[in-house]
Design an enzyme around this catalytic site. Structure first.
Site, mmCIF file in Angstrom:
data_model
loop_
_atom_site.group_PDB
_atom_site.id
_atom_site.type_symbol
_atom_site.label_atom_id
_atom_site.label_comp_id
_atom_site.label_asym_id
_atom_site.label_seq_id
_atom_site.Cartn_x
_atom_site.Cartn_y
_atom_site.Cartn_z
ATOM 1 N N TYR A 186 -4.874 -3.566 1.570
ATOM 2 C CA TYR A 186 -5.799 -3.833 0.556
ATOM 3 C C TYR A 186 -5.300 -5.285 -0.048
ATOM 4 C CZ TYR A 186 -7.771 0.844 -0.042
ATOM 5 O OH TYR A 186 -8.487 1.918 0.310
ATOM 6 N N GLU A 237 -6.029 8.140 -0.713
ATOM 7 C CA GLU A 237 -5.764 8.191 0.633
ATOM 8 C C GLU A 237 -4.190 8.673 0.883
ATOM 9 O OE1 GLU A 237 -6.748 4.122 1.659
ATOM 10 O OE2 GLU A 237 -8.820 4.634 0.509
#
Length: 395
Positions: A98, A140
Site C-alpha cells: 500500500y 485483509e
C-alpha cells in the site's frame, strides 16, 4: 472518519479529481509498472491491464470511496471494502504494498493536476487514501488470520471433466494430503500458474461444489479471441493441465455467500457465472432449505450451459424450487418466453427474497433493475464479478 477540514477540501475538489481520474490511474499504473515490473509479471492480471478494465475499477473505487466519505461523514462503505479486501487477500497483497501504491498514485495525481494540488489538497486526499488503505489492511489481516494464514499451497488435479466445448471442471486435492480450511458456498480461490515466458499469473475461479469435502472443484471457461495476454491463463489450463498436474491455490475467499436463515432465495447466473450457484444449490439441497428458491440462468445455448445437469438436479432436490433457463439459441421445444435475454415479467418473486447474481455486468445490472421493480430491496441483492469490479465505475 474524514476530518471536517479534509471533507470540505475533498468535496470541493472531487469534481476535478473525478474528471481526471481516468488519466490519473493510467499514469499511476504506467509509473508503478516501470518501477516494479515484477508486479505486472507476477501479481496484476496482464489481460485486464491490456484491456484497461483494472484501471476503470481502480478509478471507480477511489471515486466511490471519496464520495461516500463526504456524503456520509460518520460511516464507511463496508460492503465495497469487504469485496475488495477478499480479492486482495486471495492474491496475497501485503500491507507494505500500500505504501508503494501511495507513492505512485500521488505522483500521478500531482503530474496530472499540477498546481491545483496544493499542500491542503494533497493532505486531504492523503487522508482519504489512508482511510481506505488502512481499512483494507485491517480486513485483509483478519481474513488471513481466520484461515490460519496459510497462503499459497500446491494442489494436485484428481480429475478433469469436459463440461462443454469451452468449459472444463478440475477436481483437486492438496498435494501434501494435509487438512484444508473449510469454505462457504459462493466463494472462490486464486489459481497461480507459470506461463511459458516465466510470468506467474493469477486468476480467481469460483468453487463449484458445496463445502465439507477436502476436494476443491473449479470450472474454467476458455477465453477465445483477443491478443495476448487476454485469456492466457484459461487457455494454459485447458491446453496443459490434466489429471496428475499440480497447481498453486490460495485459501477460499469471497463475500457472495448464503446467510444462515430461511429467506426465499433467487440465484441468477449467466455463462460461467453458474459455478458459484451450483455450490449454493448443492448446499441448500444438503441442508434441506425449505422456503422458495428461484433459479435463473442465461446462456447462448443448452450445449454451452456448463453444469446444466447439476443445475437441474440440485434444484430438483429442493421442495420449493422454480427453474427458469433462457437461451439465445434454444433447442427445439424450448419455451418461446425463455428465449433471448432474461425477462422476469412472468416470474413470481416471493416477498422477502434475497438475490445472488453472478455473470457479465450488463446481465447483472438488468436483473437487478427488474428485481427492484418487483419489490426486492436493493440491500438484498448481492453480486460477484469475475475480473475487475466495474459496477462502481459504471454507475
Amino acid at each position: 472518519m474524514l476530518s471536517e477540514q479534509s471533507a470540505a477540501t475533498v468535496r470541493a475538489t472531487l469534481p476535478v479529481v473525478g474528471a481526471a481520474i481516468g488519466e490519473i490511474t493510467e499514469r499511476f499504473y504506467d509509473g508503478l509498472f516501470a518501477a516494479h515490473p515484477e508486479l505486472l509479471r507476477d501479481l496484476f492480471n496482464r489481460g485486464n491491464q491490456a484491456a484497461g478494465t483494472q484501471r476503470q475499477a481502480l478509478a471507480g473505487s477511489i471515486a466511490a470511496f471519496a464520495t461516500y466519505l463526504v456524503e456520509h461523514p460518520d460511516e464507511r462503505p463496508d460492503a465495497m471494502l469487504q469485496r475488495i479486501a477478499h480479492k486482495h487477500a486471495s492474491l496475497g497483497i501485503e500491507p507494505e504494498q500500500y505504501k508503494v501504491v501511495h507513492q505512485h498514485l500521488f505522483a500521478a495525481i500531482a503530474g496530472v493536476l499540477g498546481d491545483a494540488v496544493t499542500s491542503g489538497v494533497a493532505a486531504a486526499w492523503d487522508e482519504v487514501y489512508w482511510l481506505m488503505a488502512n481499512a483494507l489492511i485491517a480486513i485483509e489481516r483478519r481474513l488471513a488470520e481466520e484461515r490460519g494464514g496459510g497462503g499459497w499451497r500446491e494442489w494436485e488435479v484428481l480429475e478433469r471433466v469436459e463440461e462443454t466445448a469451452d468449459v472444463a471442471t478440475f477436481r483437486l486435492r492438496p498435494a501434501d494430503d494435509g487438512p484444508v480450511p473449510d469454505f462457504r458456498a459462493g466463494q472462490y480461490v486464486s489459481v497461480q500458474v507459470e506461463l511459458p515466458d516465466g510470468a506467474r499469473q493469477i486468476r480467481q475461479y469460483s468453487l463449484s461444489s458445496a463445502p465439507g469435502s477436502p476436494v476443491r472443484q473449479i470450472g474454467v471457461k476458455r477465453v477465445h479471441g483477443g491478443a495476448t495476454p487476454d485469456g492466457e491463463v484459461s487457455n494454459h489450463l485447458h491446453a496443459r493441465v490434466r489429471e496428475g498436474s499440480r497447481l498453486w491455490l490460495s485459501d477460499p475467499y469471497g463475500d457472495l455467500v448464503l446467510d444462515a436463515d430461511d429467506a426465499p432465495l433467487l440465484l441468477a447466473s449467466a455463462g460461467i457465472g453458474v459455478t458459484p450457484m451450483i455450490a449454493m444449490l448443492e448446499q441448500l439441497a444438503a441442508t434441506g432449505h425449505g422456503t422458495p428458491v428461484t433459479v435463473v440462468h442465461a446462456d447462448r445455448s443448452p450445449a454451452e450451459h456448463a453444469l446444466r445437469t447439476d443445475h437441474e438436479a440440485y434444484a430438483g432436490k429442493l421442495p420449493d424450487a422454480a427453474v427458469h433457463f433462457w437461451y439465445e439459441q434454444p433447442e427445439s421445444g424450448h419455451p418461446a418466453d425463455r428465449t433471448g435475454l432474461v425477462d422476469l415479467t412472468g416470474v413470481t418473486i416471493p416477498s422477502g427474497t434475497r438475490a445472488y447474481l453472478c455473470g457479465p455486468l450488463p446481465f447483472m445490472r438488468a436483473v437487478r433493475e427488474q428485481l427492484i421493480g418487483k419489490g426486492v430491496a436493493a440491500a438484498d441483492i448481492h453480486y460477484e464479478a469475475f475480473g475487475p469490479d466495474l459496477w462502481l465505475a459504471q454507475r
